[in-house]
Write an enzyme that holds these catalytic residues in place. Structure first.
Site, mmCIF file in Angstrom:
data_model
loop_
_atom_site.group_PDB
_atom_site.id
_atom_site.type_symbol
_atom_site.label_atom_id
_atom_site.label_comp_id
_atom_site.label_asym_id
_atom_site.label_seq_id
_atom_site.Cartn_x
_atom_site.Cartn_y
_atom_site.Cartn_z
ATOM 1 N N THR A 138 0.828 -1.211 0.000
ATOM 2 C CA THR A 138 0.000 0.000 0.000
ATOM 3 C C THR A 138 0.863 1.262 0.000
ATOM 4 O O THR A 138 2.008 1.245 0.469
ATOM 5 C CB THR A 138 -0.895 0.006 1.263
ATOM 6 O OG1 THR A 138 -1.436 1.304 1.441
ATOM 7 C CG2 THR A 138 -0.098 -0.329 2.523
ATOM 8 N N ASP A 139 0.297 2.369 -0.463
ATOM 9 C CA ASP A 139 1.020 3.654 -0.413
ATOM 10 C C ASP A 139 1.105 4.175 1.024
ATOM 11 O O ASP A 139 1.873 5.097 1.304
ATOM 12 C CB ASP A 139 0.353 4.691 -1.322
ATOM 13 C CG ASP A 139 -1.091 5.013 -0.942
ATOM 14 O OD1 ASP A 139 -1.658 4.350 -0.043
ATOM 15 O OD2 ASP A 139 -1.657 5.943 -1.551
ATOM 16 N N GLU A 140 0.319 3.564 1.939
ATOM 17 C CA GLU A 140 0.298 4.090 3.311
ATOM 18 C C GLU A 140 1.634 3.897 4.032
ATOM 19 O O GLU A 140 1.902 4.551 5.037
ATOM 20 C CB GLU A 140 -0.872 3.478 4.099
ATOM 21 C CG GLU A 140 -2.192 3.761 3.394
ATOM 22 C CD GLU A 140 -3.440 3.427 4.186
ATOM 23 O OE1 GLU A 140 -3.388 3.412 5.428
ATOM 24 O OE2 GLU A 140 -4.486 3.188 3.542
ATOM 25 N N TYR A 181 -1.725 -0.484 10.985
ATOM 26 C CA TYR A 181 -1.880 -1.135 9.670
ATOM 27 C C TYR A 181 -0.673 -0.832 8.784
ATOM 28 O O TYR A 181 -0.019 -1.753 8.272
ATOM 29 C CB TYR A 181 -3.177 -0.658 8.982
ATOM 30 C CG TYR A 181 -3.216 -0.984 7.496
ATOM 31 C CD1 TYR A 181 -3.239 -2.312 7.047
ATOM 32 C CD2 TYR A 181 -3.221 0.032 6.534
ATOM 33 C CE1 TYR A 181 -3.260 -2.611 5.684
ATOM 34 C CE2 TYR A 181 -3.249 -0.266 5.175
ATOM 35 C CZ TYR A 181 -3.273 -1.584 4.760
ATOM 36 O OH TYR A 181 -3.291 -1.881 3.415
ATOM 37 N N LYS A 221 2.300 -3.300 7.271
ATOM 38 C CA LYS A 221 2.565 -3.477 5.834
ATOM 39 C C LYS A 221 4.014 -3.078 5.520
ATOM 40 O O LYS A 221 4.691 -3.740 4.730
ATOM 41 C CB LYS A 221 1.595 -2.646 4.988
ATOM 42 C CG LYS A 221 0.158 -3.126 5.003
ATOM 43 C CD LYS A 221 -0.041 -4.516 4.416
ATOM 44 C CE LYS A 221 0.142 -4.579 2.917
ATOM 45 N NZ LYS A 221 -0.240 -5.907 2.361
HETATM 46 P P1 NAD Z 1 -9.571 -7.380 2.236
HETATM 47 O O1 NAD Z 1 -9.563 -7.132 3.696
HETATM 48 O O2 NAD Z 1 -10.804 -7.125 1.446
HETATM 49 O O3 NAD Z 1 -9.171 -8.902 1.955
HETATM 50 C C1 NAD Z 1 -8.149 -9.559 2.647
HETATM 51 C C2 NAD Z 1 -8.291 -11.047 2.393
HETATM 52 O O4 NAD Z 1 -7.226 -11.725 3.107
HETATM 53 C C3 NAD Z 1 -9.610 -11.646 2.901
HETATM 54 O O5 NAD Z 1 -10.150 -12.508 1.930
HETATM 55 C C4 NAD Z 1 -9.205 -12.413 4.150
HETATM 56 O O6 NAD Z 1 -10.034 -13.539 4.411
HETATM 57 C C5 NAD Z 1 -7.783 -12.813 3.812
HETATM 58 N N1 NAD Z 1 -6.974 -13.025 5.021
HETATM 59 C C6 NAD Z 1 -6.876 -12.222 6.114
HETATM 60 N N2 NAD Z 1 -6.061 -12.782 7.037
HETATM 61 C C7 NAD Z 1 -5.619 -13.948 6.507
HETATM 62 C C8 NAD Z 1 -4.748 -14.969 6.966
HETATM 63 N N3 NAD Z 1 -4.178 -14.901 8.187
HETATM 64 N N4 NAD Z 1 -4.509 -16.028 6.155
HETATM 65 C C9 NAD Z 1 -5.079 -16.116 4.936
HETATM 66 N N5 NAD Z 1 -5.933 -15.196 4.458
HETATM 67 C C10 NAD Z 1 -6.198 -14.127 5.233
HETATM 68 O O7 NAD Z 1 -8.331 -6.553 1.675
HETATM 69 P P2 NAD Z 1 -8.151 -5.804 0.272
HETATM 70 O O8 NAD Z 1 -8.657 -4.435 0.388
HETATM 71 O O9 NAD Z 1 -8.622 -6.687 -0.818
HETATM 72 O O10 NAD Z 1 -6.551 -5.716 0.230
HETATM 73 C C11 NAD Z 1 -5.774 -6.758 -0.331
HETATM 74 C C12 NAD Z 1 -4.310 -6.385 -0.254
HETATM 75 O O11 NAD Z 1 -4.091 -5.160 -0.962
HETATM 76 C C13 NAD Z 1 -3.814 -6.148 1.183
HETATM 77 O O12 NAD Z 1 -2.522 -6.684 1.276
HETATM 78 C C14 NAD Z 1 -3.803 -4.637 1.311
HETATM 79 O O13 NAD Z 1 -2.809 -4.225 2.235
HETATM 80 C C15 NAD Z 1 -3.461 -4.220 -0.105
HETATM 81 N N6 NAD Z 1 -3.954 -2.891 -0.515
HETATM 82 C C16 NAD Z 1 -5.276 -2.550 -0.334
HETATM 83 C C17 NAD Z 1 -5.728 -1.308 -0.765
HETATM 84 C C18 NAD Z 1 -7.185 -0.904 -0.632
HETATM 85 O O14 NAD Z 1 -7.534 0.247 -0.935
HETATM 86 N N7 NAD Z 1 -8.081 -1.776 -0.222
HETATM 87 C C19 NAD Z 1 -4.845 -0.412 -1.372
HETATM 88 C C20 NAD Z 1 -3.510 -0.795 -1.540
HETATM 89 C C21 NAD Z 1 -3.077 -2.042 -1.115
HETATM 90 P P1 TYD Z 2 -10.686 4.092 4.499
HETATM 91 O O1 TYD Z 2 -11.639 3.694 3.418
HETATM 92 O O2 TYD Z 2 -10.780 3.424 5.832
HETATM 93 O O3 TYD Z 2 -9.230 3.937 3.880
HETATM 94 P P2 TYD Z 2 -7.790 4.450 4.446
HETATM 95 O O4 TYD Z 2 -7.931 4.905 5.838
HETATM 96 O O5 TYD Z 2 -6.958 3.203 4.356
HETATM 97 O O6 TYD Z 2 -7.354 5.522 3.512
HETATM 98 O O7 TYD Z 2 -10.849 5.655 4.744
HETATM 99 C C1 TYD Z 2 -10.686 6.577 3.685
HETATM 100 C C2 TYD Z 2 -10.801 7.968 4.272
HETATM 101 O O8 TYD Z 2 -12.144 8.165 4.726
HETATM 102 C C3 TYD Z 2 -9.916 8.194 5.480
HETATM 103 O O9 TYD Z 2 -9.437 9.532 5.441
HETATM 104 C C4 TYD Z 2 -10.850 8.021 6.670
HETATM 105 C C5 TYD Z 2 -12.185 8.491 6.132
HETATM 106 N N1 TYD Z 2 -13.389 7.823 6.682
HETATM 107 C C6 TYD Z 2 -14.451 8.587 7.171
HETATM 108 O O10 TYD Z 2 -14.412 9.840 7.160
HETATM 109 N N2 TYD Z 2 -15.554 7.950 7.659
HETATM 110 C C7 TYD Z 2 -15.649 6.582 7.693
HETATM 111 O O11 TYD Z 2 -16.672 6.051 8.188
HETATM 112 C C8 TYD Z 2 -14.552 5.804 7.177
HETATM 113 C C9 TYD Z 2 -14.595 4.306 7.191
HETATM 114 C C10 TYD Z 2 -13.447 6.465 6.670
#
Ligand code: NAD
Ligand code: TYD
Length: 347
Positions: free
Chosen positions: A131-133, A156, A160
């Site tokens: 992630t970019d975070e 988080y 990561k």
């Molecule tokens: P998500 O939470 O929707 O899915 C995570 C999946 O991992 C789920 O299916 C869960 O069952 C599985 N999981 C969790 N713990 C596990 C374990 N111990 N063993 C096996 N499986 C397990 O997450 P997402 O949003 O799809 O993110 C996927 C990846 O992309 C993550 O690594 C996240 O850090 C990265 N990412 C997410 C975003 C975003 O905006 N959502 C952006 C950049 C990077």
């Molecule tokens: P989120 O979707 O949790 O992603 P991330 O924190 O990983 O960027 O949140 C996106 C932005 O929205 C973040 O600045 C927090 C804000 N946010 C709210 O204002 N209200 C909410 O209920 C949630 C879940 C997030």
């Protein structure tokens, strides 16, 4: 033939990656390993579950013994690692769950790959999705580049960042072939409604308050999930061993502007009076340590591997809203039970 292990394939991004890989790499086999936590949902993959080149493995990456057996039994040649605890708010209430899955789980997976591949790294790859975070928080200007120093600020992002360091350490120490990509915030179908966009869509549908943290001025850079999956496919196929690629759509929004667009578009789709949903906006206590702004520079990925996003934000948002409106049973299934309890404790 490749035996590709995709972890976290039942989650939001993972399910789109699994579908793309099953359909693209028809002569290879895709193994989807997932523990099916609250965020994992096999309903996301119903359309491809009976494909000949797809298998599901129910397993937890916290268990090294099980991973070792999975590599051996299925002769895994490639890994795309997405399994993670992924929600910042949950990491604030339960940080150790993030250490266990994101740090220890990633180290286990690296160790299983290294042991099974036994220094024979031809036609092998460990692709780590991050992630970019990990880069921290930006002020009003500037971007994250691949060489921006790490500065994670939530449990988080710290977990990561730690997993990224382990992946690079296995590359430098043992020669493990790796690539890492760091992506900005994703949105789209199958997104669990604890994250901003699906939570707001769900609450607008049900005319529930829309909790905006602080003043709503934090900025996120949004990318359509299928464009992220396409970027992963591109990096998997063409990325250079040892390299990092940033993925993003140059699409920054303050949270409050984004919530306004969601309200207005949903009013239109639901035949409500314009302005009705905006009345649901409720400013709530800010998230602890809330990062102000994320913004990705994805020039390297464009210049070196030719990837660009395919969708403009307005179109992606409309597709997303349409998906949620026509998949109300999906939304109902994931918001019953445990989710209802989580929501009650959070807001
Ligand atoms: P998500 O939470 O929707 O899915 C995570 C999946 O991992 C789920 O299916 C869960 O069952 C599985 N999981 C969790 N713990 C596990 C374990 N111990 N063993 C096996 N499986 C397990 O997450 P997402 O949003 O799809 O993110 C996927 C990846 O992309 C993550 O690594 C996240 O850090 C990265 N990412 C997410 C975003 C975003 O905006 N959502 C952006 C950049 C990077
Ligand atoms: P989120 O979707 O949790 O992603 P991330 O924190 O990983 O960027 O949140 C996106 C932005 O929205 C973040 O600045 C927090 C804000 N946010 C709210 O204002 N209200 C909410 O209920 C949630 C879940 C997030």
């Amino acid at each position: 033939m490749k035996n590709i292990l995709i972890t976290g394939g039942a989650g939001f991004i993972g399910s789109h990656v699994v579908r793309l890989f099953v359909k693209t790499f028809t002569s290879d086999h895709i193994y989807n390993l997932d523990a099916l936590t609250y965020a994992g949902n096999l309903e996301n993959l119903k359309d491809i579950e009976s494909a000949d080149n797809y298998s599901f493995i129910h397993a937890d990456i916290q268990n090294l013994e099980v991973l070792t057996e999975i590599f051996e039994t299925n002769k895994i040649t490639h890994v795309i690692h997405l399994a993670a605890e992924s929600h910042v708010d949950r990491s604030i209430t339960d940080p150790l769950a993030f250490v266990k899955t994101n740090v220890l789980g990633t180290a286990n997976l690296l160790q299983a790959a290294k042991e099974y591949w036994k220094d024979e790294y031809t036609d092998k790859l460990f692709y780590h999705v991050s992630t970019d975070e990990v880069y921290g928080s930006l002020g009003d200007t500037g971007f994250f580049y691949e060489d921006t120093a790490y500065d994670p600020r939530s449990p988080y992002s710290a977990s990561k960042a730690s997993s990224d360091h382990f992946v690079r350490a296995y590359h430098h120490t043992y020669g493990l072939p790796i690539v890492i990509s760091n992506c900005s915030n994703n949105y789209g179908p199958n997104h669990f409604p604890e994250k901003l966009i699906p939570l707001m869509i769900n609450n607008i549908i049900h005319k529930k308050p829309l909790p905006v943290y602080g003043e709503g001025l934090n900025v996120r850079d949004w990318l359509y999930v299928i464009d992220h999956a396409r970027a992963i496919e591109c990096i998997f196929s063409k990325g250079e061993n040892g390299e990092t690629y940033n993925i993003g759509g140059h699409n920054e929004w303050t949270n409050i502007d984004l919530v306004h667009v969601l309200c207005d578009t949903m009013d239109e789709k639901l035949n409500r009076t314009q302005g009705e949903s905006r009345k649901l906006i409720s400013y709530v206590k800010d998230r602890a340590g809330h990062d102000l702004r994320y913004a990705i520079d994805a020039t390297k990925l464009k210049d070196e591997l030719g990837w660009v996003p395919s969708l403009q934000f307005e179109e992606g948002l409309r597709k997303t809203i349409d998906w949620y409106l026509s998949n109300d049973s999906w939304l109902e299934n994931v918001t019953s039970g445990a989710y209802a309890q989580y929501y009650k404790s959070m807001y």
